[in-house]
Structure formats: structure tokens, C-alpha cells
Scaffold this active site. Structure first.
Site, PDB file in Angstrom:
ATOM      1  N   SER A 131       0.965  -1.357   0.067  1.00 44.28           N
ATOM      2  CA  SER A 131       0.114  -0.031   0.052  1.00 44.28           C
ATOM      3  C   SER A 131       0.754   1.159   0.100  1.00 44.28           C
ATOM      4  CB  SER A 131      -0.758   0.025   1.299  1.00 44.28           C
ATOM      5  OG  SER A 131      -1.600  -1.142   1.351  1.00 44.28           O
ATOM      6  N   GLU A 246      -3.968 -14.428   0.855  1.00 45.64           N
ATOM      7  CA  GLU A 246      -4.163 -13.837   2.094  1.00 45.64           C
ATOM      8  C   GLU A 246      -5.725 -14.048   2.789  1.00 45.64           C
ATOM      9  OE1 GLU A 246      -3.152  -9.790   1.977  1.00 45.64           O
ATOM     10  OE2 GLU A 246      -3.026  -9.360   3.872  1.00 45.64           O
TER      11      GLU A 246
HETATM   12  C1  FAD Z   1      -4.657  -3.294  10.390  1.00 44.76           C
HETATM   13  C2  FAD Z   1      -4.185  -2.855   8.999  1.00 44.76           C
HETATM   14  C3  FAD Z   1      -2.874  -3.457   8.479  1.00 44.76           C
HETATM   15  C4  FAD Z   1      -2.555  -3.335   7.017  1.00 44.76           C
HETATM   16  N1  FAD Z   1      -1.227  -3.856   6.962  1.00 44.76           N
HETATM   17  C5  FAD Z   1      -0.731  -3.777   5.643  1.00 44.76           C
HETATM   18  C6  FAD Z   1       0.513  -4.067   5.317  1.00 44.76           C
HETATM   19  O1  FAD Z   1       1.327  -4.947   6.056  1.00 44.76           O
HETATM   20  N2  FAD Z   1       0.871  -3.851   4.141  1.00 44.76           N
HETATM   21  C7  FAD Z   1       0.290  -3.227   3.182  1.00 44.76           C
HETATM   22  O2  FAD Z   1       0.870  -2.869   1.880  1.00 44.76           O
HETATM   23  N3  FAD Z   1      -0.831  -2.533   3.561  1.00 44.76           N
HETATM   24  C8  FAD Z   1      -1.335  -3.024   4.642  1.00 44.76           C
HETATM   25  N4  FAD Z   1      -2.690  -2.381   4.870  1.00 44.76           N
HETATM   26  C9  FAD Z   1      -3.275  -1.571   4.236  1.00 44.76           C
HETATM   27  C10 FAD Z   1      -4.639  -2.063   3.671  1.00 44.76           C
HETATM   28  O3  FAD Z   1      -4.220  -2.900   2.500  1.00 44.76           O
HETATM   29  C11 FAD Z   1      -5.172  -0.500   2.900  1.00 44.76           C
HETATM   30  O4  FAD Z   1      -5.571   0.169   3.977  1.00 44.76           O
HETATM   31  C12 FAD Z   1      -6.313  -1.132   2.102  1.00 44.76           C
HETATM   32  O5  FAD Z   1      -6.249  -1.958   0.746  1.00 44.76           O
HETATM   33  C13 FAD Z   1      -7.421   0.005   1.810  1.00 44.76           C
HETATM   34  O6  FAD Z   1      -6.693   1.029   1.105  1.00 44.76           O
HETATM   35  P1  FAD Z   1      -6.862   2.465   1.583  1.00 44.76           P
HETATM   36  O7  FAD Z   1      -6.637   2.407   2.990  1.00 44.76           O
HETATM   37  O8  FAD Z   1      -5.801   3.336   0.662  1.00 44.76           O
HETATM   38  O9  FAD Z   1      -8.307   3.161   1.379  1.00 44.76           O
HETATM   39  P2  FAD Z   1      -8.734   3.505  -0.074  1.00 44.76           P
HETATM   40  O10 FAD Z   1      -8.450   2.404  -1.027  1.00 44.76           O
HETATM   41  O11 FAD Z   1      -8.419   4.969  -0.114  1.00 44.76           O
HETATM   42  O12 FAD Z   1     -10.304   3.239   0.305  1.00 44.76           O
HETATM   43  C14 FAD Z   1     -11.211   4.376   0.870  1.00 44.76           C
HETATM   44  C15 FAD Z   1     -12.515   3.965   0.987  1.00 44.76           C
HETATM   45  O13 FAD Z   1     -12.985   3.893  -0.450  1.00 44.76           O
HETATM   46  C16 FAD Z   1     -13.649   2.597  -0.565  1.00 44.76           C
HETATM   47  N5  FAD Z   1     -13.196   2.427  -2.105  1.00 44.76           N
HETATM   48  C17 FAD Z   1     -12.122   2.447  -2.832  1.00 44.76           C
HETATM   49  N6  FAD Z   1     -12.044   2.097  -3.895  1.00 44.76           N
HETATM   50  C18 FAD Z   1     -13.559   1.626  -4.104  1.00 44.76           C
HETATM   51  C19 FAD Z   1     -14.202   0.963  -5.054  1.00 44.76           C
HETATM   52  N7  FAD Z   1     -13.631   0.471  -6.500  1.00 44.76           N
HETATM   53  N8  FAD Z   1     -15.529   0.719  -4.868  1.00 44.76           N
HETATM   54  C20 FAD Z   1     -16.228   0.666  -3.772  1.00 44.76           C
HETATM   55  N9  FAD Z   1     -15.456   1.505  -2.597  1.00 44.76           N
HETATM   56  C21 FAD Z   1     -14.154   1.827  -3.000  1.00 44.76           C
HETATM   57  C22 FAD Z   1     -12.973   1.649   0.264  1.00 44.76           C
HETATM   58  O14 FAD Z   1     -13.792   0.454   0.645  1.00 44.76           O
HETATM   59  C23 FAD Z   1     -12.859   2.468   1.669  1.00 44.76           C
HETATM   60  O15 FAD Z   1     -13.854   2.464   2.243  1.00 44.76           O
HETATM   61  C24 FAD Z   1      -3.193  -2.598   6.286  1.00 44.76           C
HETATM   62  C25 FAD Z   1      -4.265  -1.867   6.691  1.00 44.76           C
HETATM   63  C26 FAD Z   1      -4.732  -2.119   8.048  1.00 44.76           C
HETATM   64  C27 FAD Z   1      -6.103  -1.561   8.322  1.00 44.76           C
END
Ligand code: FAD
Length: 394
Positions: A131, A246
Site C-alpha cells: 500500500s 491472504e
Molecule cells: C490493520 C491493517 C494492516 C495493514 N497492513 C498492511 C501491510 O502490512 N502492508 C500493506 O501494504 N498494506 C497494509 N494495510 C493497508 C490496506 O491494504 C489498505 O488500507 C486497504 O487496501 C485500503 O486501502 P486505503 O487505506 O488506501 O483506502 P482507499 O483505497 O483509499 O479506500 C477508502 C474507502 O473507499 C472505498 N473504495 C475504494 N475503492 C473503491 C471501489 N472501487 N469501490 C467501492 N469502494 C471503494 C474503500 O472501500 C474505503 O472504504 C493494512 C491496513 C490495515 C487497516
């Protein structure tokens, strides 16, 4: 392998797992027992290394790489037994359940021999650098660049939400070898040592005070050719494979741990005079009963996935069904548990106070469960596209 025979399988393996766990879990490790003391990192590393020596980790990995050469059914059996006990969450799961399977799939022979035993023996913890600030759900938009540098690469960019980065020895890094417009093409995976010059790890303050999340900055970081995983344009397919693994198999013990938590909640309620009447209340009885059906449904997702994988079939989007159901149901349960246990008497027995602490932590952690490994909305999108084959949304 401590005390195991090579032909142990099925129920004999279950009995071994059950007996070993009962006899070897350190005093104070069980969150549903009096005297629970959250273990520190060194204790967790020792414990997980011992589980591996006892045949309860690296179960399906080939013996040549430190594994036990067993089937995914036995992996499931071990996880059922692990889930039934309130032992600490694995601190090595990114190595064991994400990096390891990818290395097995696309790593060279030399990489398998170098990385895999260190993961199982808990000598090397891994983190997952996928991410980025502008690329979470839309992973194909990631911008961290990998530029060819002689026989190796130079990496520049930023990752975020990298769990465990401050403790990890290596990062499974996804970076772009092409342009951002290439999207899925031109992405490569690397196994970057976290002590390479140019890497800066900045912890992020979390609501549960665990301090696991980090931002990771890469400033012209040199990666040697022997730490490049697969071909330069193989990263996306490998990353998608990581994510489907995963969702489907990571922490396979979840349904059984969920059951352990529900039993703990009920046991705690029975021990306190203010909580006991809640078990007779129609509203709570219905929500507890709904939780039992949720748990059975999560179990019902896991077992067919294991059978499909054992039969060599692709599991397609089934991982999304399981991840979605478990995370939503567990979040509902966490809210129920905190609502119930929060009504304990001020002078409740210590067993009840300890349960209160456990469910507070579960409640905070559960907020993240519908986000990591792909959000609920993303899982619903995958199910709409791939299971139902609905026309693409606008
Ligand atoms: C506890 C935890 C551990 C994690 N550990 C890791 C890790 O070790 N390594 C790593 O790389 N990442 C990690 N992550 C990151 C995680 O993979 C991302 O938070 C997740 O993929 C969502 O991306 P974002 O936070 O950028 O949210 P965004 O992608 O910006 O999404 C924001 C909101 O918009 C919604 N949304 C986005 N796109 C769409 C769509 N196409 N249709 C409908 N709704 C949509 C989402 O559902 C969400 O509600 C972790 C996250 C958490 C919470």
C-alpha cells in the site's frame, strides 16, 4: 520434528497438535485464563519457533526448505487446534503466509533455501510493502519506482500501513519498473533487507497503542539481483496471488478463535451478577445465537476452500466471500461483546475484568478487519464481478 513420526496424519495429527499445545503453551499466554500476561516480542518469537519445531508451522512447505511436507488438510487441522486456544496472534504471519507462498511459487532454488528456513525458525520477520498513500484499494496505481542499476535495482518511493516494518528484517516490496500508466504491467516484487541504506521507517500511532503500523520511505535504495523475486513484469500476478492467498488461507484459525472468544464472553457473563441476566435477555440471546451461525458459516467457507486447494483447483473469488463474511461478522461480534461486558459490576471477579480487557482489544482491532487485505467494498465488487458476473458498475 519434536516427537512426531512422518506417517502421522488425520486424527492422529490432530491429537498430536492438541496434546502439544496443551503441554507447551507457556503459563500466562492464554487470554481467556486467569493470570494472562501479554507476551513480549521475544517470547512470541520463541513460541512460534517452538510451534514450528513441533510440526505446527510450515506444515505444507517442502522439507528441503525447513517445512514438514504435509497437506493443507493437516494445516487446517493444526489451525483448528490453534484457534481453539486463546494464544497470541502470530507475529510471523506475513513471512509464513504471504512472503513464503510467493517465494515458493516464483523464487529461485537459492532464494527458497535462503529465505524460507529463516522465516519458519523466526530468525527473520517480514513486512508487506504494497500500500501507498495514493494506492490502497487501487493497488495498480502504485508509484514506488524501481530503476535498473547494473545487475540490480534502485528503489525510490513511499509505502504506508506497513504492519511490523519496525521489527521486520525483510520487506516483500511491490514496485513499478514501468510507468504509472502501465497500471498492472511493469510491476516487480523484491525481498528488500530492511537495514539497506536509504530506508527510513516511521511508526504511526494507533488507537490500540500497539505501534505496529509504519510509513516506509525508500530513497535510492539499492536491491541486489539475488533479492529480486521473479521477472520484472511478474509482480502484479504474484501480488494478486498473495492477496487471494491472504484472503483465503491467512490465519486459517480465525473461525475457531472466533468460537473461543464467544465461549469466553459467555463464561465471563456467567461469573458476574450484573452480566448473568443478560444471558436471559431476548435481545442478547438472539445476537449470541446469530454469532454462532456466523461462526459456523465462516467454518463452512474454510473447509471447501481447503478441499479445492488440495484437489489442485483454483479457488477464484471464494477467498473474498470468506474474508468478507469473517470480517463483518467478527466486527458485529466485537460490538456485541463490548456492549455486554461493559455492563459488568464494578467489583466483578478478576476473570471478568480480564475478559473486559480482551474484548476491548478485540473491539479496536476489529475496526481494521474490514479494511486490511482488501476492504469490504472491494470484496463486494469482486463478488459482483467474478461470482455473479454482473455487468460492470459505472
Ligand atoms: C490493520 C491493517 C494492516 C495493514 N497492513 C498492511 C501491510 O502490512 N502492508 C500493506 O501494504 N498494506 C497494509 N494495510 C493497508 C490496506 O491494504 C489498505 O488500507 C486497504 O487496501 C485500503 O486501502 P486505503 O487505506 O488506501 O483506502 P482507499 O483505497 O483509499 O479506500 C477508502 C474507502 O473507499 C472505498 N473504495 C475504494 N475503492 C473503491 C471501489 N472501487 N469501490 C467501492 N469502494 C471503494 C474503500 O472501500 C474505503 O472504504 C493494512 C491496513 C490495515 C487497516
Amino acid at each position: 520434528m519434536d516427537g512426531m513420526t512422518p506417517d502421522l496424519s488425520g486424527e492422529a495429527f490432530r491429537q498430536h497438535a492438541r496434546d502439544w499445545l496443551r503441554d507447551n503453551v507457556p503459563a500466562g499466554f492464554l487470554a481467556d485464563r486467569p493470570g494472562y500476561q501479554p507476551p513480549n516480542l521475544a517470547q512470541c518469537l520463541d513460541w512460534e519457533a517452538a510451534m514450528h519445531r513441533a510440526g505446527l508451522a510450515g506444515i505444507t512447505w517442502p522439507k528441503a526448505y525447513g517445512g514438514h511436507g504435509r497437506t493443507l488438510r493437516e494445516h487446517l487441522i493444526a489451525n483448528q487446534e490453534i484457534g481453539r486456544m486463546a494464544i497470541p496472534e502470530s507475529v510471523g504471519s506475513i513471512g509464513k503466509e504471504l512472503a513464503g507462498p510467493i517465494i515458493l511459487a516464483i523464487g529461485t532454488e537459492e532464494q527458497k533455501r535462503r529465505y524460507l528456513p529463516a522465516i519458519l525458525e523466526m530468525r527473520e520477520m517480514w513486512c508487506q510493502g504494497f500500500s501507498e498513500p495514493e494506492a490502497g484499494s487501487d493497488l495498480a496505481g502504485l508509484r514506488t519506482r524501481a530503476v535498473k542499476d547494473g545487475d540490480g535495482w534502485r528503489i525510490t518511493g513511499q509505502k504506508i500501513w506497513t504492519s511490523g516494518a519496525a521489527k521486520a528484517k525483510r520487506c516483500l516490496l511491490l514496485a513499478r519498473t514501468g510507468t504509472v500508466e502501465d497500471r498492472h504491467k511493469g510491476l516487480a516484487l523484491f525481498a528488500v533487507p530492511m537495514d539497506t541504506p536509504g530506508i527510513r521507517v516511521v511508526p504511526i500511532q494507533e488507537i490500540n497503542q500497539k505501534g505496529s503500523f509504519c510509513e516506509v520511505f525508500f530513497d535510492d535504495v539499492r536491491v541486489e539481483p539475488e533479492d529480486t523475486l521473479g521477472k520484472p513484469d511478474e509482480g502484479w500476478n504474484a501480488a494478486i496471488r498473495v492477496l487471494s492467498i491472504e484472503r483465503a488461507t491467512n490465519r486459517m484459525y480465525r473461525a475457531w478463535r472466533f468460537e473461543n472468544e464467544l465461549k469466553h464472553l459467555i463464561a465471563a457473563c456467567k461469573q458476574d451478577e450484573a452480566l448473568r441476566p443478560l444471558l436471559e435477555d431476548g435481545n442478547y440471546r438472539q445476537r449470541i445465537a446469530a454469532t454462532v451461525t456466523d461462526i459456523e458459516m465462516v467454518k463452512g467457507h474454510v473447509e471447501p476452500v481447503v478441499e479445492a486447494l488440495v484437489a489442485g483447483q483454483s479457488i477464484g473469488a471464494r477467498g473474498s466471500l470468506m474474508k468478507l463474511h469473517w470480517s463483518e461478522a467478527h466486527q458485529r461480534f466485537a460490538a456485541l461483546a463490548i456492549e455486554m461486558i461493559g455492563q459488568a459490576s464494578p467489583d466483578a471477579p478478576s476473570f471478568v475484568m480480564a475478559a473486559q480487557k480482551r474484548f476491548q482489544e478485540i473491539y479496536l482491532q476489529a475496526r481494521a478487519e474490514t479494511i486490511y487485505a482488501g476492504t469490504t467494498e472491494i470484496q463486494l465488487g469482486i463478488i459482483a464481478d467474478r461470482v455473479l458476473q454482473l455487468p460492470k458498475g459505472k
